[in-house]
Design a protein around this motif. Structure first.
Motif, short mmCIF file in Angstrom:
data_model
loop_
_atom_site.label_atom_id
_atom_site.label_comp_id
_atom_site.label_asym_id
_atom_site.label_seq_id
_atom_site.Cartn_x
_atom_site.Cartn_y
_atom_site.Cartn_z
N GLN A 10 0.87 -1.08 -0.06
CA GLN A 10 0.01 0.16 0.00
C GLN A 10 0.73 1.24 0.02
O GLN A 10 0.39 2.26 -0.72
N LEU A 11 1.93 1.14 0.61
CA LEU A 11 3.11 2.37 0.62
C LEU A 11 3.71 2.60 -0.54
O LEU A 11 3.51 3.71 -1.18
N GLU A 12 3.95 1.48 -1.23
CA GLU A 12 4.39 1.58 -2.67
C GLU A 12 3.49 2.17 -3.68
O GLU A 12 3.77 2.97 -4.48
N GLN A 13 2.29 1.65 -3.52
CA GLN A 13 1.28 2.24 -4.23
C GLN A 13 0.91 3.65 -4.22
O GLN A 13 0.91 4.51 -5.12
N ALA A 14 0.92 4.19 -2.80
CA ALA A 14 0.71 5.66 -2.37
C ALA A 14 1.84 6.39 -3.02
O ALA A 14 1.37 7.45 -3.34
N LEU A 15 3.09 5.77 -2.85
CA LEU A 15 4.16 6.52 -3.21
C LEU A 15 3.97 6.80 -4.70
O LEU A 15 4.28 7.91 -5.26
N ALA A 16 3.77 5.70 -5.49
CA ALA A 16 3.85 5.79 -6.92
C ALA A 16 2.63 6.95 -7.45
O ALA A 16 3.21 7.88 -8.39
N GLN A 17 1.40 7.06 -6.56
CA GLN A 17 0.82 7.94 -7.21
C GLN A 17 1.40 9.45 -6.82
O GLN A 17 1.04 10.34 -7.51
N ALA A 18 1.73 9.40 -5.51
CA ALA A 18 2.46 10.93 -4.95
C ALA A 18 3.63 11.27 -6.23
O ALA A 18 3.35 12.49 -6.65
N GLU A 19 4.32 10.29 -6.62
CA GLU A 19 5.31 10.60 -7.64
C GLU A 19 4.85 11.24 -8.98
O GLU A 19 4.97 12.05 -9.38
N THR A 20 3.62 10.48 -9.29
CA THR A 20 2.85 10.93 -10.65
C THR A 20 2.45 12.30 -10.45
O THR A 20 2.50 13.17 -11.29
N ASP A 21 1.77 12.49 -9.31
CA ASP A 21 1.07 13.83 -8.91
C ASP A 21 2.11 14.97 -9.10
O ASP A 21 1.94 15.86 -9.45
N TYR A 22 3.32 14.48 -8.38
CA TYR A 22 4.48 15.61 -8.36
C TYR A 22 5.04 15.82 -9.80
O TYR A 22 5.07 17.17 -9.92
N GLN A 23 4.98 15.00 -10.42
CA GLN A 23 5.50 15.24 -11.86
C GLN A 23 4.58 16.07 -12.50
O GLN A 23 4.98 17.09 -13.24
N THR A 24 3.19 16.03 -12.17
CA THR A 24 2.18 16.80 -12.84
C THR A 24 2.47 18.32 -12.34
O THR A 24 2.40 19.48 -13.17
N LEU A 25 2.70 18.44 -11.07
CA LEU A 25 3.03 19.66 -10.39
C LEU A 25 4.05 20.40 -10.96
O LEU A 25 4.04 21.59 -11.22
N LEU A 26 5.29 19.56 -11.03
CA LEU A 26 6.39 20.29 -11.74
C LEU A 26 6.04 20.77 -13.00
O LEU A 26 6.64 22.06 -13.54
N SER A 27 5.29 20.02 -13.93
CA SER A 27 4.92 20.33 -15.38
C SER A 27 3.98 21.71 -15.38
O SER A 27 4.06 22.14 -16.35
N GLN A 28 3.62 22.15 -14.02
CA GLN A 28 2.59 23.24 -14.12
C GLN A 28 3.35 24.46 -14.01
O GLN A 28 3.00 25.64 -14.25
N ASN A 29 4.81 24.54 -13.95
CA ASN A 29 5.70 25.59 -13.78
C ASN A 29 5.20 26.89 -12.97
O ASN A 29 4.99 28.04 -13.25
N LEU A 30 4.57 26.44 -11.67
CA LEU A 30 4.05 27.54 -10.78
C LEU A 30 4.91 28.51 -10.15
O LEU A 30 6.34 28.25 -10.27
#
Ligand SMILES: Cc1ncc(COP(=O)(O)O)c(C=O)c1O
Length: 424
Positions: A10-30
């Motif tokens: 479950q931790l691995e799965q939650a981390l994979a989701q967080a990594e994906t979300d973080y990549q999306t965040l990075l791409s937003q150039n906030l």
């Protein structure tokens, strides 16, 4: 679900989701900033009418022409007005220039070199000041700049840990003072309770030498709601304990009218104020009385100030709500951090799991989100647990506060999950 109850998968799965979300965040150039504990333009605009308000009337109630030199301790009408914000008699007030921080610096420097009774620097060993942590970085910079050693003690929900404050004052050499932000403390937002105030007022009598309670009441009237906890009177406790010469209160209108162009003030016993006034006389012929009279004319009375503070609260509350609702929704019950919902002031203090604050601030920084540097709320910038992050939501728009908080909770999740998975 609490992270400690998640299985490895479950931790691995939650981390994979967080990594994906973080990549999306990075791409937003906030490019967002949650570091600045200063009022928004909407708030400062509430005081635009200060400009030109004197309309040619430069005469104070005692006939003083405020355009000229003099009056080192300020106008009587300004003393009366601002005395009410600190809950003290008007004749125990000194009205200064534009920044209470300047008054604090001048008081500490005076105590160190000249002394209200004996100079701190003449005591046994390096002068030490107690610093409840987390606390206000500029208090710490004053000490560091003047070569005063800072001794930390925990900040509780009720104020500084007074058992520890009393022990340190008695056991260490040359403990000369304590920093306090008694209502809506920066950054935890706590309001000191009466038992703490009573013990603080007695602290000077436990010290070996000259001891000052540096009582920075910066947020005395900065409640977000009408039912926010009130602050008792340290002055009354000090009078009862006979320590009133050793309690110095500070305040200003930096977050009432204009930050940098407001009015700063302080309060103590008449004899302490007289000593300080004599010292001030070497630095200035008098404060900006034009600005003092502008403020009195603008507010008229304490009710005027409080009505004005209601307008600030209406602007601030939605920003605090955005912060707290996001934390509640995303992190409550997860064990990824803790926070206190303040009922006033300018900050929300967040505790990550130990050792993660710097990582979270760095992750946010890489995504264009500026957070107050981890450690800034501790003397010498050193948070031994590396866990405290100060969130300052007043300055950005609500939309930006929301976007920043969405990014913040993501960085908390990512840092926490990476640490947990890495440990396994
Ligand atoms: C606790 C505290 N004291 C003092 C200040 C600064 O006050 P002033 O503008 O009167 O120097 C701040 C500003 O953030 C503060 O948080």
């Amino acid at each position: 679900m609490h992270v400690d109850q998640l299985s490895s998968a479950q931790l691995e799965q939650a981390l994979a989701q967080a990594e994906t979300d973080y990549q999306t965040l990075l791409s937003q150039n906030l490019s967002l900033d949650l570091t600045r504990g200063k009022p928004s333009a909407e708030q400062t605009a509430l005081s635009n009418d200060l400009d030109g308000i004197l309309a040619g009337n430069y005469v104070a109630e005692d006939g003083t022409d405020v355009r000229n030199y003099g009056g080192i301790d300020g106008l009587p009408e300004a003393k009366r007005l601002f005395a009410e914000t600190l809950g003290v008699p008007a004749d125990e007030m000194l009205i200064g220039g534009n920044a209470s921080l300047t008054l604090m610096y001048q008081v500490v420097e005076f105590a160190l070199n000249f002394g209200f009774t004996n100079p701190w620097k003449n005591g046994t060993g390096t002068p030490k000041v107690l610093c409840p942590v987390p606390g206000y970085d500029r208090h710490f910079s004053i000490c560091q700049h003047l070569g005063i050693e800072m001794v930390t003690l925990p900040m509780l929900d009720t104020g500084p840990d007074m058992d520890e404050a009393e022990r340190l004052t008695q056991e260490l050499d040359n403990v000369c003072g304590i920093w306090c932000v008694p209502r809506f403390s920066n950054p935890t937002g706590c309001v000191y309770d009466d038992a703490t105030l009573e013990r603080l007022a007695k602290l000077p009598s436990l010290a070996q030498g000259d001891f000052l309670v540096l009582y920075d009441n910066a947020y005395a009237i900065h409640a977000l709601t009408a039912d926010a906890p009130k602050l008792g009177s340290i002055r009354d406790y000090a009078v009862a304990a006979g320590t009133e010469d050793h309690i110095i209160q500070f305040g200003s209108t930096s977050k009432v009218t204009l930050a940098g162009a407001g009015v700063a003030f302080m309060s103590s016993s008449k004899s302490t104020l007289t000593r300080f006034k004599n010292h001030l006389g070497f630095q200035t012929i008098g404060p900006d009385k034009v600005n003092q009279l502008r403020h009195v004319t603008f507010f008229k009375d304490f009710e005027g100030i409080m009505a004005h503070m209601d307008k600030h609260a209406a602007i601030m509350k939605p920003r605090f709500d955005a912060v707290l609702e996001t934390l509640d929704r995303e992190l409550s019950g997860t064990g990824m951090g803790s926070w206190i919902a303040p009922q006033g002031g300018y900050f929300v203090s967040f505790e990550t799991r130990p050792g993660l604050a710097k990582t979270v601030v760095a992750l946010a920084g890489d995504a264009g989100i500026k957070l107050t540097p981890a450690g800034a709320t501790f003397p010498y910038g050193n948070d031994p647990a590396d866990s405290n992050i100060r969130i300052a939501p007043s300055f950005p728009s609500i939309e930006d506060v929301q976007a920043t908080m969405d990014a913040f909770v993501l960085c908390i999740k990512l840092a926490t999950l990476r640490a947990l998975v890495g440990k396994q």
